[in-house]
Design an enzyme around this catalytic site. Structure first.
Site, short mmCIF file in Angstrom:
data_model
loop_
_atom_site.label_atom_id
_atom_site.label_comp_id
_atom_site.label_asym_id
_atom_site.label_seq_id
_atom_site.Cartn_x
_atom_site.Cartn_y
_atom_site.Cartn_z
N LYS A 100 -10.30 -63.15 -14.76
CA LYS A 100 -11.08 -62.12 -14.03
C LYS A 100 -10.22 -61.24 -13.14
O LYS A 100 -10.56 -60.07 -12.93
CB LYS A 100 -12.21 -62.75 -13.21
CG LYS A 100 -11.77 -63.84 -12.26
CD LYS A 100 -12.15 -65.17 -12.81
CE LYS A 100 -11.27 -66.26 -12.25
NZ LYS A 100 -11.83 -67.58 -12.45
N GLU A 124 -15.45 -62.26 -22.21
CA GLU A 124 -16.72 -62.92 -21.88
C GLU A 124 -16.55 -64.02 -20.82
O GLU A 124 -17.39 -64.20 -19.94
CB GLU A 124 -17.34 -63.52 -23.15
CG GLU A 124 -18.67 -64.19 -22.96
CD GLU A 124 -19.75 -63.24 -22.44
OE1 GLU A 124 -20.18 -62.38 -23.18
OE2 GLU A 124 -20.14 -63.38 -21.26
N VAL A 127 -16.44 -63.86 -16.41
CA VAL A 127 -17.55 -63.94 -15.45
C VAL A 127 -18.54 -64.99 -15.92
O VAL A 127 -18.96 -64.99 -17.08
CB VAL A 127 -18.29 -62.57 -15.33
CG1 VAL A 127 -19.43 -62.67 -14.32
CG2 VAL A 127 -17.32 -61.47 -14.95
N GLY A 129 -18.26 -68.23 -16.41
CA GLY A 129 -17.81 -69.36 -17.25
C GLY A 129 -18.42 -69.28 -18.64
O GLY A 129 -18.18 -68.34 -19.40
N ILE A 131 -21.51 -68.78 -19.50
CA ILE A 131 -22.76 -68.00 -19.63
C ILE A 131 -22.49 -66.68 -20.35
O ILE A 131 -21.60 -65.94 -19.95
CB ILE A 131 -23.35 -67.65 -18.25
CG1 ILE A 131 -23.47 -68.89 -17.36
CG2 ILE A 131 -24.68 -66.94 -18.38
CD1 ILE A 131 -23.88 -68.56 -15.93
N ASP A 196 -12.98 -64.52 -5.67
CA ASP A 196 -13.29 -64.71 -7.09
C ASP A 196 -14.64 -64.06 -7.43
O ASP A 196 -14.74 -63.31 -8.41
CB ASP A 196 -13.31 -66.23 -7.38
CG ASP A 196 -13.68 -66.56 -8.80
OD1 ASP A 196 -12.81 -66.42 -9.68
OD2 ASP A 196 -14.84 -66.95 -9.04
N LYS A 200 -15.67 -60.78 -9.90
CA LYS A 200 -16.68 -60.90 -10.95
C LYS A 200 -17.79 -59.85 -10.78
O LYS A 200 -18.21 -59.24 -11.77
CB LYS A 200 -17.25 -62.32 -10.95
CG LYS A 200 -16.24 -63.35 -11.45
CD LYS A 200 -16.71 -64.76 -11.19
CE LYS A 200 -15.76 -65.80 -11.77
NZ LYS A 200 -16.06 -67.16 -11.32
N GLY A 297 -15.24 -74.75 -15.35
CA GLY A 297 -14.96 -76.00 -16.06
C GLY A 297 -14.36 -75.74 -17.42
O GLY A 297 -14.53 -74.67 -18.01
#
Ligand code: HSE
Length: 402
Positions: A100, A124, A127, A129, A131, A196, A200, A297
């Site tokens: 990011k 993708e 931002v 993780g 999703i 962070d 994002k 994660g």
């Protein structure tokens, strides 16, 4: 078959290799061809690890190998990631990244280079993780004008705040757990100070409006000043404290901010706990939409990176159009941002003083909190709040989204 190289064998890089190995057949079916990891680049050695045989320390080997069609950049940080990615795109290789910092700082430029060389720059995983949010903004919500994006965009801080709320755990020990679980940045200051989340929301806002939003222009506050007492008050208000990244389009201006907010349990993001992220997007045609999943994660992030690899494999000879004008957007003035403010004051502050400053407010008391009390203002601007609070000796204030 399509050959790829993975730059960085840390948490996400090892996740990428694992996802490709584990879901090899279904990924091949979806990509229309087998995906094979030809190289892993890292400075370290990994004796006994399956990647030992494909490990390289010299990026030029990857760059100069015409068989490598897709480069996965999961090293993080700007340098040398920026140079590596730029060189790969210029060599006609597709790039998928989870970085990011890189996307927020150089997204527009790298997309332009990708277009010029008829390849794809995909991000993708940068931002939310695992999703899907970048692709929905780029490809699904294209009939809409986006009016608001508000999200819990950092898994580490949401994990910390959730544990502090549910278990009364202290900040430092929960941060340590988040680091052990591979959620936190190398320098966790980026998580807890909101940097962070700031990058994002800058990426999402740039994509939503098709124009560069400089993360340096976004007012950013982290969670390091949030205390157990604040959490008690939030509970007394039937709410929770969440670090939100928000951008709203109002009267032709876009207002953007990252800060802790007290939100009601009935707020769309109110029940998103632990490492989960949630991103609320309002479009002027579709109305409210929500995106939810694990925001950090190894495997969730790797899942999003590999999905980009599949997309690149499916569009090997086509650049997927992404609008991101490099001319920077001038954001609305933070002073004009409005919300209701939660304010804590010492007992010595009288209610008359508060009434004189803010008019009629809602008073809040929390179980077990002594020597002070709190109140909730009406919806007012940041500027108005700063002016009015001058007459009071406040302990702290938190914005709210009630
Ligand atoms: N440190 C980040 C987080 C990782 O906690 O959300 C995913 O970007």
């Amino acid at each position: 078959m399509i050959q790829i190289a993975v730059l960085g064998y840390g948490t996400v890089g090892s996740g990428v290799v694992e996802v490709i190995a584990k879901n090899h057949d279904s990924i091949a079916k979806r990509a229309g061809k087998e995906i094979s990891v030809k190289y892993v680049l890292d400075l370290r050695e990994f004796p006994g690890d399956p990647v030992q045989d494909i490990l390289v320390h010299d990026y030029d080997i990857i760059l100069k190998d015409p068989e490598v069609k897709i480069v996965v950049e999961v090293m993080g940080g700007i340098n040398p990631a920026y140079t590596f990615v730029k060189n790969a795109l210029e060599e006609g290789k597709h790039v998928a990244t989870s970085n990011k910092e890189l996307v927020a700082a150089h997204g527009a430029e790298l997309l332009a280079i990708a277009k010029e060389h008829n390849v794809n720059f995909l991000f993708e995983a940068s931002v939310g993780g695992g999703i899907p949010i970048i692709r929905p903004l780029n490809q699904s919500l294209t009939a809409d004008e986006v009016t608001e994006i508000t999200g819990i965009l950092n898994g580490t801080t949401n994990y910390i705040l959730s544990k502090m709320t549910d278990e009364g755990s202290d900040f430092d020990s929960v941060l340590k757990q988040a680091q052990e679980l591979g959620y936190a940045e190398r320098n966790p200051e980026a998580d807890v100070e909101g940097y962070d989340a700031c990058r994002k929301i800058a990426i999402l806002t740039s994509l939503a409006y098709g124009q560069q939003v400089d993360y340096q222009d976004i007012y950013t506050e982290g969670i390091t000043k949030i205390t157990e007492t604040d959490i008690r008050y939030a509970k007394a208000m039937d709410g929770a404290i969440k670090l939100l990244g928000t951008s709203k389009s109002i009267g032709g201006k876009v207002y953007c901010m990252v800060a802790p907010f007290i939100i009601g349990r009935d707020h769309p993001l109110g029940s998103i706990n632990g490492v989960f992220n949630g991103i609320f997007v309002n479009g002027n045609m579709v109305g409210d939409t929500m995106f939810y999943g694990r925001g950090a994660g190894k495997l969730p992030t790797a899942s999003a990176v590999v999905a980009d690899v599949v997309d690149a494999a499916k569009h090997e000879d086509t650049n997927i159009m992404t609008i991101w004008d490099p001319n920077k957007m001038i954001l609305g003035d933070k002073d004009e941002f409005t919300c209701k403010f939660f304010v804590r004051v010492k007992d010595a502050t009288s209610k008359e003083q508060i009434k004189t400053a803010f008019g009629d407010v809602q008073y809040i008391t929390a179980e077990g909190v002594q020597g002070e009390y709190a109140f909730l203002t009406d919806k007012i601007s940041e500027k108005e709040f700063e002016e009015k609070i001058q007459s009071l000796d406040m302990i702290c204030r938190i914005r709210t989204a009630f």
